[in-house]
Design a protein around this motif. Sequence first.
Motif, short mmCIF file in Angstrom:
data_model
loop_
_atom_site.label_atom_id
_atom_site.label_comp_id
_atom_site.label_asym_id
_atom_site.label_seq_id
_atom_site.Cartn_x
_atom_site.Cartn_y
_atom_site.Cartn_z
N ARG A 1 -2.60 -2.23 -2.46
CA ARG A 1 -2.78 -3.65 -2.82
C ARG A 1 -1.78 -4.54 -2.13
NH1 ARG A 1 -3.92 -4.32 -9.29
NH2 ARG A 1 -5.84 -3.11 -9.36
N GLY A 2 -0.55 -4.04 -1.97
CA GLY A 2 0.50 -4.82 -1.33
C GLY A 2 0.45 -4.78 0.18
N GLY A 3 -0.52 -4.05 0.74
CA GLY A 3 -0.67 -4.00 2.18
C GLY A 3 0.23 -3.01 2.88
N ARG A 4 0.92 -2.16 2.13
CA ARG A 4 1.83 -1.17 2.72
C ARG A 4 1.07 0.00 3.33
NH1 ARG A 4 6.69 -3.16 3.55
NH2 ARG A 4 7.28 -4.51 1.85
N ILE A 5 -0.09 0.33 2.74
CA ILE A 5 -0.94 1.39 3.29
C ILE A 5 -2.38 0.90 3.27
CG2 ILE A 5 0.60 3.27 2.59
CD1 ILE A 5 -1.36 3.85 0.29
N GLY A 6 -3.22 1.51 4.07
CA GLY A 6 -4.62 1.13 4.12
C GLY A 6 -5.42 1.70 2.96
N LYS A 7 -6.62 1.17 2.80
CA LYS A 7 -7.50 1.61 1.71
C LYS A 7 -7.87 3.08 1.86
CE LYS A 7 -11.25 0.01 -1.10
NZ LYS A 7 -11.92 -1.20 -1.52
N ALA A 8 -8.14 3.51 3.08
CA ALA A 8 -8.51 4.92 3.32
C ALA A 8 -7.36 5.84 2.93
CB ALA A 8 -8.91 5.13 4.77
N ALA A 9 -6.14 5.49 3.33
CA ALA A 9 -4.98 6.31 2.99
C ALA A 9 -4.78 6.36 1.48
CB ALA A 9 -3.72 5.77 3.66
N SER A 10 -5.02 5.23 0.82
CA SER A 10 -4.91 5.18 -0.64
C SER A 10 -5.93 6.09 -1.30
CB SER A 10 -5.07 3.74 -1.13
OG SER A 10 -5.02 3.69 -2.53
N MET A 11 -7.17 6.06 -0.80
CA MET A 11 -8.23 6.88 -1.38
C MET A 11 -7.95 8.36 -1.16
SD MET A 11 -11.55 4.54 -0.47
CE MET A 11 -12.69 5.86 -0.79
N VAL A 12 -7.58 8.73 0.06
CA VAL A 12 -7.29 10.13 0.36
C VAL A 12 -6.09 10.60 -0.47
CG1 VAL A 12 -6.48 11.72 2.15
CG2 VAL A 12 -8.31 10.08 2.65
N GLY A 13 -5.07 9.78 -0.52
CA GLY A 13 -3.89 10.11 -1.32
C GLY A 13 -4.21 10.28 -2.79
N GLY A 14 -5.11 9.44 -3.29
CA GLY A 14 -5.52 9.55 -4.68
C GLY A 14 -6.27 10.84 -4.96
N PHE B 1 22.04 4.57 -2.09
CA PHE B 1 20.72 5.15 -1.85
C PHE B 1 19.85 4.88 -3.07
CE2 PHE B 1 17.73 8.58 -2.75
CZ PHE B 1 16.94 8.53 -1.62
N VAL B 2 18.66 4.37 -2.83
CA VAL B 2 17.68 4.16 -3.88
C VAL B 2 16.43 4.92 -3.48
CG1 VAL B 2 16.20 2.48 -5.05
CG2 VAL B 2 18.56 1.89 -4.51
N GLY B 3 15.96 5.77 -4.36
CA GLY B 3 14.72 6.50 -4.12
C GLY B 3 13.86 6.46 -5.37
N PHE B 4 12.57 6.35 -5.18
CA PHE B 4 11.65 6.34 -6.32
C PHE B 4 10.28 6.79 -5.88
CE2 PHE B 4 11.90 2.13 -4.50
CZ PHE B 4 10.60 1.69 -4.42
N THR B 5 9.41 7.01 -6.85
CA THR B 5 8.04 7.43 -6.57
C THR B 5 7.09 6.69 -7.50
OG1 THR B 5 6.59 9.34 -6.29
CG2 THR B 5 8.10 9.40 -8.17
N ASN B 6 5.83 6.65 -7.11
CA ASN B 6 4.77 6.06 -7.93
C ASN B 6 3.78 7.16 -8.26
OD1 ASN B 6 6.03 3.68 -7.24
ND2 ASN B 6 4.28 2.78 -6.23
N ASP B 7 3.13 7.03 -9.41
CA ASP B 7 2.08 7.99 -9.75
C ASP B 7 0.81 7.74 -8.95
OD1 ASP B 7 3.27 9.75 -11.50
OD2 ASP B 7 2.93 8.47 -13.24
N THR B 8 0.70 6.56 -8.41
CA THR B 8 -0.52 6.19 -7.69
C THR B 8 -0.15 5.44 -6.41
OG1 THR B 8 -2.55 4.88 -7.81
CG2 THR B 8 -0.69 4.09 -9.09
N LEU B 9 -1.03 5.50 -5.44
CA LEU B 9 -0.84 4.75 -4.20
C LEU B 9 -1.50 3.38 -4.28
CD1 LEU B 9 -1.52 7.62 -1.64
CD2 LEU B 9 0.68 6.77 -2.42
N GLU B 10 -2.15 3.10 -5.40
CA GLU B 10 -2.93 1.87 -5.56
C GLU B 10 -2.12 0.62 -5.25
OE1 GLU B 10 -5.07 -0.71 -9.11
OE2 GLU B 10 -4.38 1.31 -9.54
N TYR B 11 -0.90 0.54 -5.78
CA TYR B 11 -0.13 -0.69 -5.60
C TYR B 11 0.43 -0.82 -4.19
CZ TYR B 11 -0.90 -0.75 -10.53
OH TYR B 11 -1.50 -0.75 -11.76
N LEU B 12 0.66 0.31 -3.54
CA LEU B 12 1.06 0.24 -2.13
C LEU B 12 -0.10 -0.29 -1.28
CD1 LEU B 12 3.00 3.61 -1.81
CD2 LEU B 12 3.96 1.31 -1.91
#
Length: 141
Positions: free
Chosen positions: A73-86, A60-71
């Motif tokens: 940028r990599g296309g994993r989430i949309g810009k709106a989701a990134s902004m709301v999450g931020g 099992f590998v689990g991790f977290t990011n302080d920001t959604l920005e790179y997700l």
Amino acid sequence: MLAKRLAEPELPDVPIEVVDTQQVAMAHGWAVIQAARAALKGQPVEAVAEVARRVAAQAFVGFTNDTLEYLQRGGRIGKAASMVGGVLKIKPVIGIRDGMPSSLGVARTRQRAYQRIVSLALDQVPEGSTISCFPDARCRA
């Protein structure tokens, strides 16, 4: 496989089996260590490769990011989701599934994200196993 084709001419007398653990970090490392232990015990190459596959499948590998920005940028989430999450300071909880990063949930703080990762990891521990934890962690035996 390319890795096998490259290695065989360099090591013609060594049987080579390539194993894609579909893992990262120490989850990959544990598969390698356990495979090496099997090899040192004289196991055949097929059995050594199977050990690596089995250990990797249980990891099992689990991790977290302080920001959604790179997700974003990599296309994993949309810009709106990134902004709301931020704005909400959401921390993603991410794991590796089938060799790819995958969402395991979100948390509102880094501490809660870490707690969720520990909880998810503990869920992977088979019944009857014993584990050790850092002194300040709340673990179940």
